[in-house]
Design an enzyme around this catalytic site. Structure first.
Site, PDB file in Angstrom:
ATOM      1  N   ARG A  31       0.951  -1.129  -0.146  1.00  0.00           N
ATOM      2  CA  ARG A  31      -0.083   0.157   0.321  1.00  0.00           C
ATOM      3  C   ARG A  31       1.031   1.174   0.677  1.00  0.00           C
ATOM      4  O   ARG A  31       0.494   2.318   0.434  1.00  0.00           O
ATOM      5  CB  ARG A  31      -0.850  -0.266   1.214  1.00  0.00           C
ATOM      6  N   ARG A  44      -7.114  10.829  -6.639  1.00  0.00           N
ATOM      7  CA  ARG A  44      -8.308  10.267  -6.366  1.00  0.00           C
ATOM      8  C   ARG A  44      -9.601  11.155  -6.913  1.00  0.00           C
ATOM      9  O   ARG A  44     -10.343  10.374  -7.007  1.00  0.00           O
ATOM     10  CB  ARG A  44      -8.017  10.012  -5.341  1.00  0.00           C
TER      11      ARG A  44
HETATM   12  O1  CP3 Z   1      -0.118  -1.688  -2.480  1.00  0.00           O
HETATM   13  C1  CP3 Z   1      -0.435  -0.506  -2.965  1.00  0.00           C
HETATM   14  O2  CP3 Z   1      -0.099   0.546  -2.885  1.00  0.00           O
HETATM   15  C2  CP3 Z   1      -0.898  -1.242  -4.869  1.00  0.00           C
HETATM   16  C3  CP3 Z   1      -2.167  -1.187  -4.525  1.00  0.00           C
HETATM   17  C4  CP3 Z   1      -3.293  -2.033  -3.735  1.00  0.00           C
HETATM   18  C5  CP3 Z   1      -4.626  -1.460  -3.042  1.00  0.00           C
HETATM   19  N1  CP3 Z   1      -5.278  -2.801  -2.606  1.00  0.00           N
HETATM   20  C6  CP3 Z   1      -5.135  -0.425  -3.378  1.00  0.00           C
HETATM   21  C7  CP3 Z   1      -6.530   0.233  -2.789  1.00  0.00           C
HETATM   22  C8  CP3 Z   1      -3.281  -2.903  -2.714  1.00  0.00           C
HETATM   23  C9  CP3 Z   1      -1.943  -4.511  -3.286  1.00  0.00           C
HETATM   24  C10 CP3 Z   1      -4.690  -3.519  -1.939  1.00  0.00           C
HETATM   25  C11 CP3 Z   1      -5.161  -4.973  -1.858  1.00  0.00           C
HETATM   26  C12 CP3 Z   1      -6.379  -5.409  -1.270  1.00  0.00           C
HETATM   27  N2  CP3 Z   1      -7.445  -4.534  -1.503  1.00  0.00           N
HETATM   28  C13 CP3 Z   1      -6.260  -6.321  -0.383  1.00  0.00           C
HETATM   29  C14 CP3 Z   1      -4.760  -6.970   0.367  1.00  0.00           C
HETATM   30  C15 CP3 Z   1      -3.451  -6.247   0.971  1.00  0.00           C
HETATM   31  C16 CP3 Z   1      -4.503  -6.372   2.120  1.00  0.00           C
HETATM   32  O3  CP3 Z   1      -4.370  -4.295   2.470  1.00  0.00           O
HETATM   33  O4  CP3 Z   1      -4.774  -6.353   3.260  1.00  0.00           O
HETATM   34  C17 CP3 Z   1      -7.188  -6.121   0.096  1.00  0.00           C
HETATM   35  C18 CP3 Z   1      -7.902  -6.887   1.028  1.00  0.00           C
HETATM   36  C19 CP3 Z   1      -7.497  -5.285  -0.954  1.00  0.00           C
HETATM   37  C20 CP3 Z   1      -8.875  -5.321   0.189  1.00  0.00           C
HETATM   38  C21 CP3 Z   1     -10.282  -3.796  -0.428  1.00  0.00           C
HETATM   39  N3  CP3 Z   1      -9.459  -2.751  -0.994  1.00  0.00           N
HETATM   40  C22 CP3 Z   1     -10.224  -2.595   0.970  1.00  0.00           C
HETATM   41  C23 CP3 Z   1     -10.526  -4.019   2.186  1.00  0.00           C
HETATM   42  C24 CP3 Z   1     -10.014  -1.197   0.988  1.00  0.00           C
HETATM   43  C25 CP3 Z   1     -11.309  -0.944   1.557  1.00  0.00           C
HETATM   44  C26 CP3 Z   1     -10.297  -0.137   2.765  1.00  0.00           C
HETATM   45  C27 CP3 Z   1      -9.094   0.778   2.308  1.00  0.00           C
HETATM   46  O5  CP3 Z   1      -7.603   0.782   2.795  1.00  0.00           O
HETATM   47  O6  CP3 Z   1     -10.167   1.695   1.787  1.00  0.00           O
HETATM   48  C28 CP3 Z   1     -10.106  -1.503  -0.351  1.00  0.00           C
HETATM   49  C29 CP3 Z   1      -9.976  -0.128  -1.131  1.00  0.00           C
HETATM   50  C30 CP3 Z   1      -8.779   0.758  -1.898  1.00  0.00           C
HETATM   51  N4  CP3 Z   1      -7.757  -0.560  -1.820  1.00  0.00           N
HETATM   52  C31 CP3 Z   1      -7.913   2.004  -1.600  1.00  0.00           C
HETATM   53  C32 CP3 Z   1      -6.419   1.736  -2.125  1.00  0.00           C
HETATM   54  C33 CP3 Z   1      -5.284   2.529  -2.555  1.00  0.00           C
HETATM   55  C34 CP3 Z   1      -8.524   3.426  -0.858  1.00  0.00           C
HETATM   56  C35 CP3 Z   1      -9.504   3.583  -2.007  1.00  0.00           C
HETATM   57  C36 CP3 Z   1      -9.553   5.430  -2.267  1.00  0.00           C
HETATM   58  O7  CP3 Z   1      -8.595   5.882  -2.523  1.00  0.00           O
HETATM   59  O8  CP3 Z   1     -10.789   5.624  -1.969  1.00  0.00           O
END
Ligand code: CP3
Length: 353
Positions: A31, A44
């Site tokens: 992330r 975003r």
């Molecule tokens: O690592 C990176 O920089 C690459 C991008 C990346 C994202 N999600 C971007 C994202 C990666 C590798 C993920 C993986 C991901 N997504 C996982 C596995 C890793 C972990 O954190 O356990 C999981 C479980 C998800 C599912 C997911 N996506 C959730 C639970 C959420 C909401 C929680 C949150 O942080 O907002 C997302 C959204 C998400 N994925 C965001 C980003 C940058 C935030 C969304 C936004 O900008 O509004």
């Protein structure tokens, strides 16, 4: 292509993932792109929806590169999400501000064949492959491009729960109550995820990570069957097409089952969560497997000498073994970007001491 003289092999992250201990471990952070960066928040806002951001190659490429420009990480991870697989299989997906991901929940195994289809998988994921091609063309020569996907259990849990969950009760009830039906969903995910990762590699990903963020929510017996075994199958399918491409397996929370992930997943590297003692992991996991992790993300929120000391301790613990510096889970939104810069400086500064 991968002979010792090719420029690819001199990339520090690839060398470490192939089992070479380096004096200064390569560093990237799960992330590393995201809301803690003001330049991400600006883009975003422009993108409208999070899914549009993921599926617009120009923007997804820019977001992938933002942390590379700022911090010069050794790895650039594709900007996307693990939930693009359910989306590409035909499940409705949207991201609600403050509420995280939402999906139209699968009600039972009988819906698998009706609501999900592999037919347009690559068509719907084509923008992701285009993002990888663009990033690969714009990366500094020493930076490794990482692709990724979610592991079947973690992705299935979102598909069944309809979003994030605290206890995974609905997904587990299905798993325990109808293992055959649940297995059909897992098989579909194994097959689609392997095809997706292979296509990412063909589009330019030089290594891939499989995230099983919720492995630790399962009892050990189910970790073997529904986390380790499907991951092993995916690794096998990826290695059949791309034997030289390193695979990182991240079974967060797997505890002692990490031993079996090291032995049997087929992965080249293992992501170590925050709870696992790194010195235990170094001693107890199969020799030759590269370890990655495991600084607590909140250490980077707190920053200061505490963060620097914890980071140095990790590097010292792993000295002489193949290692990739990372966190034990993803960067959190409240992280001050300056702390990330100090973390990178701390790791890189250790070589001269
Ligand atoms: O690592 C990176 O920089 C690459 C991008 C990346 C994202 N999600 C971007 C994202 C990666 C590798 C993920 C993986 C991901 N997504 C996982 C596995 C890793 C972990 O954190 O356990 C999981 C479980 C998800 C599912 C997911 N996506 C959730 C639970 C959420 C909401 C929680 C949150 O942080 O907002 C997302 C959204 C998400 N994925 C965001 C980003 C940058 C935030 C969304 C936004 O900008 O509004």
């Amino acid at each position: 292509m991968n002979d010792a003289n090719s420029p690819t092999v001199s990339k520090p992250l690839l060398r470490a993932l192939r089992g070479e201990p380096l004096d200064t471990p390569p560093i990237w952070l799960m992330r590393q792109a995201g809301r803690y960066l003001p330049e991400y928040r600006a883009l975003r806002k422009e993108a409208g929806s999070f899914l549009d951001l993921c599926m617009t190659p120009e923007m997804a490429c820019e977001v992938t590169l933002q942390p590379i420009r700022r911090f010069g990480f050794d790895g650039a991870i594709l900007f996307s999400d693990i939930l693009v697989i359910p989306y590409a299989l035909g499940q409705k997906l949207w991201f609600e501000e403050g509420a995280g991901p939402k999906l139209e929940a699968l009600q039972g195994p009988e819906e698998i064949a009706v609501r999900l289809s592999r037919d347009s998988l690559h068509e719907r994921l084509a923008p992701v492959y285009e993002t990888l091609r663009r990033v690969r063309d714009s990366l500094p020569p020493e930076t490794t491009l990482l692709g990724f996907a979610g592991a079947p259990w973690t992705v299935a849990s979102y598909m069944i729960e309809g979003g994030s969950s605290k206890d995974f009760a609905t997904a587990k009830k299905w798993m325990f109550g109808d293992p055959e039906g649940f297995g059909r969903l897992i098989d579909l995910l194994v097959d689609s995820t392997a095809a997706y990762l292979n296509a990412q590699i063909e589009a330019g990903a030089e290594a891939v990570q499989i995230f099983d963020s919720w492995a630790g929510s399962l009892p050990a017996v189910e970790q073997y069957r529904w986390s380790l075994e499907p991951i092993r199958q995916i690794v096998e399918l990826v290695k059949a097409q791309h034997p030289e491409t390193p695979v990182i397996v991240f079974p967060r929370g797997a505890g002692p089952v990490y031993v079996d992930f090291a032995q049997h997943s087929g992965g080249d590297a293992l992501g170590i969560d925050t709870a696992l003692p790194l010195d235990w992991a170094r001693r107890s996991l199969k020799q030759g497997v590269t370890l990655q992790g495991n600084l607590d993300p909140i250490r980077v929120v707190a920053g200061g000498e505490g963060m620097r000391a914890a980071a140095r301790r990790i590097v010292e613990t792993m000295r002489g073994s193949p290692f990739v510096f990372n966190l034990g889970h993803g960067v959190v939104p409240q992280t001050p970007p300056e702390h990330v810069g100090e973390l990178v400086e701390t790791i890189r500064g250790m070589a001269q001491r």
